[in-house]
Design a protein around this motif. Structure first.
Motif, PDB file in Angstrom:
ATOM      1  N   ALA A  34      38.789 -14.077  47.292  1.00  0.00           N
ATOM      2  CA  ALA A  34      38.833 -12.638  47.562  1.00  0.00           C
ATOM      3  C   ALA A  34      40.040 -12.117  46.979  1.00  0.00           C
ATOM      4  O   ALA A  34      41.256 -12.966  47.040  1.00  0.00           O
ATOM      5  CB  ALA A  34      38.199 -12.366  49.111  1.00  0.00           C
ATOM      6  N   LEU A  35      40.060 -11.048  46.593  1.00  0.00           N
ATOM      7  CA  LEU A  35      41.292 -10.274  46.124  1.00  0.00           C
ATOM      8  C   LEU A  35      41.059  -8.816  46.508  1.00  0.00           C
ATOM      9  O   LEU A  35      39.908  -8.115  46.266  1.00  0.00           O
ATOM     10  CB  LEU A  35      41.360 -10.456  44.664  1.00  0.00           C
ATOM     11  CG  LEU A  35      42.562  -9.876  43.996  1.00  0.00           C
ATOM     12  CD1 LEU A  35      43.414 -10.580  43.064  1.00  0.00           C
ATOM     13  CD2 LEU A  35      42.232  -8.758  43.251  1.00  0.00           C
ATOM     14  N   LEU A  36      42.137  -8.417  46.766  1.00  0.00           N
ATOM     15  CA  LEU A  36      42.386  -6.815  47.236  1.00  0.00           C
ATOM     16  C   LEU A  36      43.383  -6.193  45.997  1.00  0.00           C
ATOM     17  O   LEU A  36      44.567  -6.935  45.879  1.00  0.00           O
ATOM     18  CB  LEU A  36      43.050  -6.325  48.430  1.00  0.00           C
ATOM     19  CG  LEU A  36      42.964  -5.037  48.906  1.00  0.00           C
ATOM     20  CD1 LEU A  36      41.544  -4.432  48.913  1.00  0.00           C
ATOM     21  CD2 LEU A  36      43.514  -4.885  49.987  1.00  0.00           C
ATOM     22  N   ALA A  37      43.069  -5.338  45.297  1.00  0.00           N
ATOM     23  CA  ALA A  37      43.892  -4.785  44.374  1.00  0.00           C
ATOM     24  C   ALA A  37      43.792  -3.421  44.191  1.00  0.00           C
ATOM     25  O   ALA A  37      43.080  -2.464  44.670  1.00  0.00           O
ATOM     26  CB  ALA A  37      43.502  -5.152  42.711  1.00  0.00           C
ATOM     27  N   SER A  38      45.031  -2.591  43.760  1.00  0.00           N
ATOM     28  CA  SER A  38      45.263  -1.472  43.552  1.00  0.00           C
ATOM     29  C   SER A  38      44.204  -0.844  42.653  1.00  0.00           C
ATOM     30  O   SER A  38      43.762  -1.561  41.613  1.00  0.00           O
ATOM     31  CB  SER A  38      46.539  -0.925  43.180  1.00  0.00           C
ATOM     32  OG  SER A  38      46.881  -1.447  41.897  1.00  0.00           O
ATOM     33  N   GLY A  39      43.820   0.593  42.672  1.00  0.00           N
ATOM     34  CA  GLY A  39      42.806   1.061  41.742  1.00  0.00           C
ATOM     35  C   GLY A  39      43.305   0.874  40.147  1.00  0.00           C
ATOM     36  O   GLY A  39      42.482   0.946  39.100  1.00  0.00           O
ATOM     37  N   ASP A  40      44.718   0.640  40.116  1.00  0.00           N
ATOM     38  CA  ASP A  40      45.166   0.652  38.579  1.00  0.00           C
ATOM     39  C   ASP A  40      45.231  -0.625  38.193  1.00  0.00           C
ATOM     40  O   ASP A  40      46.117  -0.918  37.093  1.00  0.00           O
ATOM     41  CB  ASP A  40      46.422   1.515  38.318  1.00  0.00           C
ATOM     42  CG  ASP A  40      47.184   1.648  39.362  1.00  0.00           C
ATOM     43  OD1 ASP A  40      47.146   0.961  40.422  1.00  0.00           O
ATOM     44  OD2 ASP A  40      48.136   2.360  39.267  1.00  0.00           O
ATOM     45  N   GLY A  41      44.908  -1.608  39.096  1.00  0.00           N
ATOM     46  CA  GLY A  41      45.026  -3.214  38.451  1.00  0.00           C
ATOM     47  C   GLY A  41      46.110  -4.035  38.940  1.00  0.00           C
ATOM     48  O   GLY A  41      46.234  -5.173  38.374  1.00  0.00           O
ATOM     49  N   LEU A  42      46.930  -3.849  39.962  1.00  0.00           N
ATOM     50  CA  LEU A  42      47.961  -4.474  40.649  1.00  0.00           C
ATOM     51  C   LEU A  42      47.150  -5.396  41.672  1.00  0.00           C
ATOM     52  O   LEU A  42      46.901  -4.657  42.591  1.00  0.00           O
ATOM     53  CB  LEU A  42      49.020  -3.867  40.950  1.00  0.00           C
ATOM     54  CG  LEU A  42      49.880  -3.039  39.685  1.00  0.00           C
ATOM     55  CD1 LEU A  42      51.044  -2.230  40.137  1.00  0.00           C
ATOM     56  CD2 LEU A  42      50.304  -4.127  38.675  1.00  0.00           C
ATOM     57  N   ARG A  43      47.429  -6.535  41.791  1.00  0.00           N
ATOM     58  CA  ARG A  43      47.008  -7.325  42.901  1.00  0.00           C
ATOM     59  C   ARG A  43      47.935  -7.022  44.200  1.00  0.00           C
ATOM     60  O   ARG A  43      48.914  -6.747  44.188  1.00  0.00           O
ATOM     61  CB  ARG A  43      47.125  -8.788  42.787  1.00  0.00           C
ATOM     62  CG  ARG A  43      48.550  -9.383  42.789  1.00  0.00           C
ATOM     63  CD  ARG A  43      48.617 -11.040  42.646  1.00  0.00           C
ATOM     64  NE  ARG A  43      49.918 -11.250  41.752  1.00  0.00           N
ATOM     65  CZ  ARG A  43      50.963 -11.372  42.297  1.00  0.00           C
ATOM     66  NH1 ARG A  43      51.129 -10.699  43.548  1.00  0.00           N
ATOM     67  NH2 ARG A  43      52.001 -11.844  41.586  1.00  0.00           N
ATOM     68  N   MET A  44      47.330  -6.934  45.376  1.00  0.00           N
ATOM     69  CA  MET A  44      47.985  -6.675  46.464  1.00  0.00           C
ATOM     70  C   MET A  44      47.652  -7.788  47.494  1.00  0.00           C
ATOM     71  O   MET A  44      48.842  -8.030  48.242  1.00  0.00           O
ATOM     72  CB  MET A  44      47.404  -5.264  46.988  1.00  0.00           C
ATOM     73  CG  MET A  44      47.665  -4.158  46.110  1.00  0.00           C
ATOM     74  SD  MET A  44      47.276  -2.540  47.149  1.00  0.00           S
ATOM     75  CE  MET A  44      45.581  -2.652  47.366  1.00  0.00           C
ATOM     76  N   ALA A  45      46.681  -8.515  47.493  1.00  0.00           N
ATOM     77  CA  ALA A  45      46.585  -9.619  48.477  1.00  0.00           C
ATOM     78  C   ALA A  45      45.462 -10.417  47.917  1.00  0.00           C
ATOM     79  O   ALA A  45      44.351 -10.049  47.260  1.00  0.00           O
ATOM     80  CB  ALA A  45      46.211  -9.185  49.813  1.00  0.00           C
ATOM     81  N   PHE A  46      45.426 -11.656  48.073  1.00  0.00           N
ATOM     82  CA  PHE A  46      44.592 -12.313  47.622  1.00  0.00           C
ATOM     83  C   PHE A  46      44.319 -13.815  48.229  1.00  0.00           C
ATOM     84  O   PHE A  46      45.241 -14.232  49.063  1.00  0.00           O
ATOM     85  CB  PHE A  46      44.479 -12.819  46.098  1.00  0.00           C
ATOM     86  CG  PHE A  46      45.916 -13.592  45.633  1.00  0.00           C
ATOM     87  CD1 PHE A  46      45.820 -14.860  45.245  1.00  0.00           C
ATOM     88  CD2 PHE A  46      47.074 -12.675  45.662  1.00  0.00           C
ATOM     89  CE1 PHE A  46      47.167 -15.324  45.034  1.00  0.00           C
ATOM     90  CE2 PHE A  46      48.208 -13.283  45.383  1.00  0.00           C
ATOM     91  CZ  PHE A  46      48.305 -14.436  44.863  1.00  0.00           C
ATOM     92  N   THR A  47      43.172 -14.515  48.268  1.00  0.00           N
ATOM     93  CA  THR A  47      42.955 -15.871  48.850  1.00  0.00           C
ATOM     94  C   THR A  47      43.513 -16.875  47.727  1.00  0.00           C
ATOM     95  O   THR A  47      44.297 -16.581  46.864  1.00  0.00           O
ATOM     96  CB  THR A  47      41.628 -16.163  49.081  1.00  0.00           C
ATOM     97  OG1 THR A  47      40.860 -16.003  48.028  1.00  0.00           O
ATOM     98  CG2 THR A  47      41.310 -15.226  50.114  1.00  0.00           C
TER      99      THR A  47
END
Length: 152
Positions: A34-47
């Motif tokens: 799973a991954l959470l990214a900003s709307g413009d494509g930068l990773r913020m948090a991930f497994t």
């Protein structure tokens, strides 16, 4: 520890979000990442995945959401979910939309990567529940770090 030998992302907000994402994946049989990214494509948090893979996935899912928004720009409402089904598994993409009041947080994007054994209904439900529970301030804190370049 991530599979490439690095520690989870650096800030407390990113570490907390990564732990929440790991819990999300653990609740859904047949899911891998799973991954959470900003709307413009930068990773913020991930497994647990290599950072280069996380960066690539963040860019891809932000592009999917942007394409969907563009396609439906003349329609009321929001894009709720994008699902890619492949012989090798699934990619589920969801944006928080109405869960968050802050525009920057609401533009973030959640992705879950699943195997062919993933249950799309369960994954969609769990992603929706996750977005309803996660604190928008954590997302904003992670976004600030992603843009400052200090998160790893």
């Amino acid at each position: 520890m991530h599979s490439d030998g690095t520690s989870p992302t650096g800030t407390p907000a990113q570490q907390q979000l990564s732990a929440l994402l790991s819990d999300l994946v653990a609740r859904m049989p047949g899911t891998e990442h799973a991954l959470l990214a900003s709307g413009d494509g930068l990773r913020m948090a991930f497994t647990d995945m290599p950072i280069d893979d996380a960066d690539g996935l963040a860019a891809v899912i932000a592009g999917f959401v942007s394409c969907a928004r563009q396609q439906f720009r003349n329609y009321a409402g929001r894009t709720r979910q994008i699902v890619v089904e492949h012989d090798g598994g699934y990619l589920f993409v969801m944006s928080p939309g109405n869960h968050f009041k802050d525009e920057d947080a609401a533009r973030s994007v959640l992705a879950v990567v699943g195997t062919p054994a993933a249950q799309p209904g369960q994954v969609g439900h769990e992603m929706e529940q996750f977005l309803g529970r996660v604190d928008e301030h954590l997302v904003l804190d992670a976004r600030v770090t992603a843009f400052s370049g200090s998160g790893r």
